[in-house]
Design an enzyme around this catalytic site. Structure first.
Site, short mmCIF file in Angstrom:
data_model
loop_
_atom_site.label_atom_id
_atom_site.label_comp_id
_atom_site.label_asym_id
_atom_site.label_seq_id
_atom_site.Cartn_x
_atom_site.Cartn_y
_atom_site.Cartn_z
N ASP A 24 0.66 -1.18 0.05
CA ASP A 24 0.43 0.09 0.30
C ASP A 24 1.23 1.18 -0.14
O ASP A 24 0.06 2.78 0.91
CB ASP A 24 -1.31 0.31 1.32
CG ASP A 24 -0.21 0.26 2.82
OD1 ASP A 24 0.48 -0.29 2.84
OD2 ASP A 24 -0.51 0.30 3.05
N ARG A 33 11.26 3.48 -2.97
CA ARG A 33 12.12 1.76 -3.83
C ARG A 33 11.97 1.60 -4.37
O ARG A 33 13.18 1.35 -4.91
CB ARG A 33 10.23 1.31 -2.73
CG ARG A 33 9.58 1.74 -1.34
CD ARG A 33 10.53 0.77 -0.59
NE ARG A 33 9.95 0.79 0.32
CZ ARG A 33 9.97 1.64 1.21
NH1 ARG A 33 10.39 2.54 1.96
NH2 ARG A 33 8.89 1.86 2.59
N LYS A 97 -5.10 0.39 2.09
CA LYS A 97 -4.80 1.79 2.62
C LYS A 97 -5.78 3.31 3.20
O LYS A 97 -6.40 3.70 1.89
CB LYS A 97 -3.80 2.09 2.73
CG LYS A 97 -2.53 3.37 3.04
CD LYS A 97 -1.48 3.95 2.41
CE LYS A 97 -0.36 5.11 3.00
NZ LYS A 97 -0.25 4.91 3.31
N LYS A 136 -6.51 -0.55 6.49
CA LYS A 136 -5.67 0.35 7.85
C LYS A 136 -5.00 1.82 7.57
O LYS A 136 -5.56 2.49 6.56
CB LYS A 136 -3.86 -0.71 7.19
CG LYS A 136 -3.01 -0.60 7.46
CD LYS A 136 -1.57 -0.14 6.67
CE LYS A 136 -1.27 1.18 6.58
NZ LYS A 136 0.40 0.99 6.03
N GLU A 177 -3.09 0.87 13.17
CA GLU A 177 -1.29 0.43 13.70
C GLU A 177 -1.03 1.96 13.76
O GLU A 177 -0.92 2.45 13.43
CB GLU A 177 -0.95 0.51 11.94
CG GLU A 177 0.33 0.35 12.04
CD GLU A 177 1.26 0.35 10.56
OE1 GLU A 177 0.28 0.57 9.31
OE2 GLU A 177 2.22 -0.96 10.36
N LYS A 219 -2.31 -3.99 14.13
CA LYS A 219 -1.13 -3.53 13.27
C LYS A 219 0.51 -3.20 14.52
O LYS A 219 0.56 -1.56 14.52
CB LYS A 219 -0.89 -3.29 12.01
CG LYS A 219 0.45 -3.12 11.17
CD LYS A 219 -0.22 -3.26 9.68
CE LYS A 219 1.09 -3.09 9.00
NZ LYS A 219 1.21 -2.75 7.46
N SER A 289 1.95 -8.22 8.29
CA SER A 289 1.75 -8.02 7.74
C SER A 289 2.97 -6.48 7.37
O SER A 289 3.06 -5.48 7.03
CB SER A 289 0.56 -6.86 7.80
OG SER A 289 0.51 -6.49 7.19
P1 13P Z 1 7.10 -2.41 6.67
O1 13P Z 1 6.94 -3.29 6.61
O2 13P Z 1 7.79 -1.87 4.94
O3 13P Z 1 7.29 -1.44 7.99
O4 13P Z 1 5.42 -1.88 5.75
C1 13P Z 1 4.92 -1.96 6.55
C2 13P Z 1 3.12 -1.22 6.50
O5 13P Z 1 2.38 -1.01 6.37
C3 13P Z 1 3.92 -0.16 7.50
O6 13P Z 1 2.39 1.73 7.13
#
Ligand code: 13P
Length: 337
Positions: A24, A33, A97, A136, A177, A219, A289
């Site tokens: 996401d 990236r 997300k 999320k 999260e 999360k 996750s």
């Molecule tokens: P990472 O595992 O790269 O930290 O990413 C997970 C994620 O969704 C962060 O919001």
């Protein structure tokens, strides 16, 4: 939407030996990236990359769900099959997300608050129609001199709880999260203290907003040493500290906890999850996750030849899913691959 349906989705997200792949990344994050491996960041390259990930053969063996970004949930394979359809055919639940990223918290230097509540009800309705069944929201907590402040923690918990209540109203399982960042030279004890306060604040806010925990997934970030700390905690220490912190602050009725990888190496992320599950039985299924720890090895291979290396990259996605799926059972064998 009944709580039974939300609970059923939440339980499916943490089915035995399965976890979630987070794909996401916002357009700005995927740009970083891609830049790291020399891939041009265009709508088509993002689509092609996510197609490679989501069409990995037998992905559903170890992956229960995937978190998508707004652009991605509207995209389709090269031959025109919507990604959400491909996912459902493979037993992978579509997630989305829904936060709009972080902004500096006014009056609190170095601290962030996550935005995105305005118009959220309508966006959730649309995402449900597009096939999403969980959503999320990521809050970011920085550790530093005199931070985090109570104000920052409370503002973020309040937003997480408001979003979670809206998700459940619209039939989506909230994946809440609160990420405590690894950045800094603090020790693992500091990370423990901050994480405990953050989790207690979050579950208090969820209670106040009438969020049903039976239909909620946490999360979490692991309790680890700061990235720049001279003393890096061992795998056992990380596993023990994380478990203790979660046991003291997270109600047992929660259907499951999944971890983010947060910049840990692939091997560390897998080893930590495996160690926690070996230390069980635990009150909840503990799974993954992961974003970076699921994707980075495959991205490197794909980037070398985005047309010819699809199958090779997918083999790596499958291996990472398998390793993490085994770690979710405490059955990972180091160096097997
Ligand atoms: P990472 O595992 O790269 O930290 O990413 C997970 C994620 O969704 C962060 O919001």
């Amino acid at each position: 939407m009944s709580i039974e349906q939300l609970a059923e989705t939440a339980q499916a997200m943490v089915a035995r030996g399965k976890g979630i792949i987070a794909i996401d990344e916002s357009t700005a994050t995927i740009a970083k990236r891609f830049a790291g491996v020399g891939v041009e960041n265009t709508e088509e390259s993002r689509r092609a990359y996510r197609e490679m990930l989501l069409t990995t053969p037998k992905l559903g063996d170890y992956i229960s769900g995937a978190i998508l970004y707004d652009e991605t949930i509207r995209q389709a394979t090269k031959v025109g099959v919507p990604f959400t359809k491909v996912m459902m055919q493979n037993g992978v639940i579509p997630g989305i997300k829904v936060d709009k990223g972080t902004q500096p918290l006014a009056g609190f230097q170095g601290e962030l608050v996550t935005e995105g509540l305005d118009g959220l009800r309508d966006r959730l309705k649309e995402y449900y129609g597009l096939g999403a069944r969980f959503a999320k929201w990521r809050a970011v907590i920085n550790i530093g001199e005199d931070i985090p402040s109570g104000t920052c923690i409370e503002a973020n918990s309040h937003a997480l709880a408001r979003y979670a209540a809206l998700c459940q109203e619209q039939g989506l399982v909230p994946m809440v999260e609160p990420e405590v960042l690894m950045d800094g030279d603090h020790d693992i004890g500091t990370c423990y203290e901050v994480t405990e306060v953050v989790l207690r604040s979050l579950f208090d806010a969820l209670y106040q907003q009438n969020v049903m925990l039976e239909g909620t997934i946490l999360k979490a970030s692991m309790v680890v040493s700061g990235k720049d700390s001279d003393e890096q905690a061992s795998v056992e220490e990380v596993a023990e500290s994380t478990l203790m912190c979660l046991k003291t602050a997270v109600p047992a009725i929660l259907p499951g906890i999944v971890f983010l990888s947060g910049g840990q190496s692939d091997e560390d992320a897998t080893a930590h999850l495996d160690a926690m599950n070996r230390m069980g039985p635990n009150p909840w299924p503990l799974s993954f996750s992961y974003g970076r720890a699921m994707q980075s090895a495959a991205l490197k291979i794909w980037a070398q030849d985005t047309a010819a290396n699809v199958a090779k990259a997918q083999a790596v996605v499958y291996e990472r899913a398998k390793d993490n799926g085994l770690a979710a059972l405490g059955q990972w064998v180091r160096g097997r691959a």
